[in-house]
Write a protein that holds these residues in place. Structure first.
Motif, mmCIF file in Angstrom:
data_model
loop_
_atom_site.group_PDB
_atom_site.id
_atom_site.type_symbol
_atom_site.label_atom_id
_atom_site.label_comp_id
_atom_site.label_asym_id
_atom_site.label_seq_id
_atom_site.Cartn_x
_atom_site.Cartn_y
_atom_site.Cartn_z
ATOM 1 N N GLY A 338 0.796 -1.224 0.000
ATOM 2 C CA GLY A 338 0.000 0.000 0.000
ATOM 3 C C GLY A 338 0.827 1.270 0.000
ATOM 4 N N TYR A 339 2.066 1.224 -0.517
ATOM 5 C CA TYR A 339 2.876 2.427 -0.650
ATOM 6 C C TYR A 339 2.497 3.126 -1.965
ATOM 7 C CZ TYR A 339 5.790 -0.253 2.633
ATOM 8 O OH TYR A 339 6.238 -1.009 3.685
ATOM 9 N N LEU A 340 2.690 4.424 -2.008
ATOM 10 C CA LEU A 340 2.426 5.189 -3.224
ATOM 11 C C LEU A 340 3.762 5.581 -3.841
ATOM 12 C CD1 LEU A 340 0.467 6.606 -5.151
ATOM 13 C CD2 LEU A 340 0.575 8.624 -3.660
ATOM 14 N N VAL A 341 4.037 5.091 -5.042
ATOM 15 C CA VAL A 341 5.294 5.378 -5.718
ATOM 16 C C VAL A 341 4.983 6.087 -7.033
ATOM 17 C CG1 VAL A 341 5.309 3.071 -6.767
ATOM 18 C CG2 VAL A 341 7.425 4.398 -6.654
ATOM 19 N N THR A 342 5.712 7.198 -7.289
ATOM 20 C CA THR A 342 5.498 7.990 -8.498
ATOM 21 C C THR A 342 6.842 8.363 -9.100
ATOM 22 O OG1 THR A 342 5.395 10.034 -7.196
ATOM 23 C CG2 THR A 342 3.306 8.951 -7.717
ATOM 24 N N CYS A 343 6.788 8.725 -10.389
ATOM 25 C CA CYS A 343 7.976 9.167 -11.106
ATOM 26 C C CYS A 343 7.611 10.415 -11.898
ATOM 27 C CB CYS A 343 8.485 8.071 -12.039
ATOM 28 S SG CYS A 343 9.880 8.584 -13.076
ATOM 29 N N THR A 344 8.440 11.448 -11.785
ATOM 30 C CA THR A 344 8.220 12.679 -12.539
ATOM 31 C C THR A 344 9.510 13.057 -13.256
ATOM 32 O OG1 THR A 344 8.757 14.019 -10.594
ATOM 33 C CG2 THR A 344 6.434 13.546 -10.992
ATOM 34 N N LEU A 345 9.348 13.647 -14.434
ATOM 35 C CA LEU A 345 10.492 14.079 -15.242
ATOM 36 C C LEU A 345 10.281 15.539 -15.592
ATOM 37 C CD1 LEU A 345 13.097 13.324 -16.753
ATOM 38 C CD2 LEU A 345 11.667 12.715 -18.724
ATOM 39 N N LYS A 346 11.153 16.399 -15.072
ATOM 40 C CA LYS A 346 11.053 17.828 -15.325
ATOM 41 C C LYS A 346 12.380 18.300 -15.887
ATOM 42 C CE LYS A 346 9.642 22.191 -13.228
ATOM 43 N NZ LYS A 346 9.193 22.867 -11.983
ATOM 44 N N GLU A 347 12.301 18.749 -17.160
ATOM 45 C CA GLU A 347 13.506 19.098 -17.908
ATOM 46 C C GLU A 347 14.417 17.875 -17.945
ATOM 47 O OE1 GLU A 347 15.034 22.675 -16.178
ATOM 48 O OE2 GLU A 347 13.373 23.905 -16.946
ATOM 49 N N ASN A 348 15.586 17.933 -17.325
ATOM 50 C CA ASN A 348 16.486 16.769 -17.359
ATOM 51 C C ASN A 348 16.662 16.132 -15.979
ATOM 52 O OD1 ASN A 348 17.906 18.937 -16.305
ATOM 53 N ND2 ASN A 348 19.891 18.134 -16.979
ATOM 54 N N ILE A 349 15.727 16.418 -15.062
ATOM 55 C CA ILE A 349 15.776 15.843 -13.712
ATOM 56 C C ILE A 349 14.662 14.804 -13.567
ATOM 57 C CG2 ILE A 349 15.666 16.300 -11.244
ATOM 58 C CD1 ILE A 349 18.106 17.517 -12.564
ATOM 59 N N ILE A 350 15.052 13.596 -13.236
ATOM 60 C CA ILE A 350 14.067 12.544 -12.985
ATOM 61 C C ILE A 350 13.997 12.305 -11.479
ATOM 62 C CG2 ILE A 350 15.759 10.675 -13.313
ATOM 63 C CD1 ILE A 350 13.408 9.015 -14.493
ATOM 64 N N LEU A 351 12.777 12.278 -10.955
ATOM 65 C CA LEU A 351 12.560 12.165 -9.512
ATOM 66 C C LEU A 351 11.625 10.993 -9.222
ATOM 67 C CD1 LEU A 351 12.536 13.234 -6.537
ATOM 68 C CD2 LEU A 351 10.599 14.682 -7.231
ATOM 69 N N PHE A 352 12.062 10.128 -8.327
ATOM 70 C CA PHE A 352 11.214 9.049 -7.826
ATOM 71 C C PHE A 352 10.812 9.394 -6.397
ATOM 72 C CE2 PHE A 352 13.589 6.979 -11.175
ATOM 73 C CZ PHE A 352 12.628 6.193 -11.801
ATOM 74 N N GLU A 353 9.510 9.231 -6.103
ATOM 75 C CA GLU A 353 8.983 9.531 -4.762
ATOM 76 C C GLU A 353 8.173 8.342 -4.264
ATOM 77 O OE1 GLU A 353 6.939 13.425 -3.118
ATOM 78 O OE2 GLU A 353 5.406 12.108 -3.982
ATOM 79 N N VAL A 354 8.398 7.976 -3.015
ATOM 80 C CA VAL A 354 7.647 6.896 -2.374
ATOM 81 C C VAL A 354 7.064 7.446 -1.080
ATOM 82 C CG1 VAL A 354 7.659 4.520 -1.558
ATOM 83 C CG2 VAL A 354 9.305 5.235 -3.326
ATOM 84 N N LEU A 355 5.767 7.228 -0.896
ATOM 85 C CA LEU A 355 5.085 7.638 0.337
ATOM 86 C C LEU A 355 4.764 6.394 1.156
ATOM 87 C CD1 LEU A 355 2.568 10.393 -0.906
ATOM 88 C CD2 LEU A 355 4.834 10.702 0.095
ATOM 89 N N PHE A 356 5.293 6.358 2.383
ATOM 90 C CA PHE A 356 5.031 5.245 3.291
ATOM 91 C C PHE A 356 4.116 5.754 4.413
ATOM 92 C CE2 PHE A 356 9.378 4.892 1.690
ATOM 93 C CZ PHE A 356 9.384 3.613 1.141
ATOM 94 N N PRO A 357 2.985 5.130 4.655
ATOM 95 C CA PRO A 357 2.176 5.518 5.825
ATOM 96 C C PRO A 357 2.967 5.247 7.115
ATOM 97 C CG PRO A 357 0.886 4.180 4.301
ATOM 98 C CD PRO A 357 2.313 4.103 3.850
#
Length: 361
Positions: A338-357
């Protein structure tokens, strides 16, 4: 009103004089009533008081006619009610039968029954069941398509290393080895092992029972960073860390470590500069994990990046290019707990984010 016959019999007269009164019923021919007469003996004479009395037979006939009419009306009413109730029950049952046949043929059309009773409740329950079946059927078809795609991708990714392994093995056998054939075989064998290992790990995530426990996320992350330290140094990468301590979440240590390790190794393999940023902090009711790096591949499809065997076209480190299964493992672990994991790409920066309750304890 006229009397057909009215006789004062001698015995009636004697009885009236003796007893003071006398009753006599006179039948009237061709009439539907009789005359009831009471003779009263008074000082001034004999008086007669008459009253009309309907004939009993006629009364019975009238009652019988009325009773027959009521009985007939009751039967007709009962028949009509039975027909109405029968249609009220039979028609919905017929629709339900047709509905079940459509379901068996994978035709998910809603059942429309508005009776305002238990049959309508049954219809609503069947509609809900049909929606669930339709959703399961859709998911099953998606799984089948994913399985077909997975088999195709596995065959494609294994074909090259297997072919190269065979070719270089034949070259060694024929004496054509220039001293690099064995290294190539070992390298291709390592690729095959990585693919098989990741596939087995994906299978275990879905099938194996992993106990859920309270963990300190920072400890797991720091352990993974130490394990990946050689990889970062080999690529001359600097890892900037901003890690808060004593953040407790619920999870499994093995799977959480695998999640962090895959994201760290992914950043090391595809970073286009010497800097990778990692942060772990508490925000509200969640623990937030960020990892970001610069990338040359600005055309990455961040929606497809979680698919198995999806690898970006551009990579700074082709020799470290992965199997395309690491992020699929991350996504599977996140969905498992039940974790929320996302990926965003802005210009040349790639960011992975994970939300843990955060752990409730």
């Amino acid at each position: 009103m006229g009397f057909h016959k009215l006789w004062l019999w001698e015995q009636d007269y004697a009885a009236a004089v003796e007893k003071g009164s006398r009753f006599r019923l006179y039948g009237q021919e061709k009439l539907n009533y009789g005359i009831l007469v009471e003779y009263l003996s008074l000082d001034s004479g004999i008086y007669a008081i008459a009253a009309v009395v309907p004939e009993a037979q006629r009364f019975v006939e009238i009652v019988n006619h009325i009773g027959f009419f009521i009985y007939s009306c009751s039967i007709l009413t009962a028949i009509m009610l039975i027909l109405v109730l029968t249609r009220h029950i039979i028609n919905p049952l017929t629709e339900i039968q047709a509905f079940t046949k459509r379901i068996s043929s994978h035709e998910f059309q809603p059942l429309r029954i508005q009776t305002g009773d238990e049959l309508e409740e049954v219809a609503n329950s069947l509609n809900e069941m049909a929606q669930n079946i339709e959703e399961y059927h859709r998911l099953l078809e998606e799984k089948n398509e994913q399985m077909k795609q997975l088999l195709s991708n596995v065959a494609h990714d294994l074909k090259t290393p297997i072919t190269l392994t065979g070719m270089y093995a034949l070259g060694i056998k024929d004496g054509l080895d220039d001293g690099t054939f064995l290294d190539t075989i070992l390298c291709q064998n390592n690729k095959i092992s990585q693919i098989v290992e990741k596939l087995l790990y994906l299978s275990r995530i879905e099938q194996k029972e992993y106990p859920l426990m309270e963990l300190e996320a920072d400890e797991i992350l720091e352990t993974c960073i130490k394990e990946q330290e050689i990889l970062f140094k080999g690529r001359e990468l600097t890892l900037f860390q901003a890690i808060e301590h004593k953040i407790r979440i619920n999870g499994n240590p093995d799977l959480l470590g695998e999640l962090f390790s895959n994201l760290l190794s992914n950043a090391a393999k595809y970073a286009s500069s010497q800097k990778v940023n990692v942060s772990l902090y508490q925000e509200g009711s969640h623990c937030v994990f960020h990892i970001s790096n610069e990338t040359e591949n600005t055309d990455l499809d961040v929606d497809r990046i979680w698919q198995q065997f999806y690898v970006g076209e551009k990579s700074r480190n082709k020799e470290l290019s992965g199997t395309g299964l690491g992020l699929s493992v991350v996504k599977s672990i996140a969905e498992r707990f039940g974790y929320l994991v996302t990926c965003t790409l802005k210009e040349n920066i790639i960011l992975f984010e994970v939300l843990f309750p955060l752990s409730r304890n």
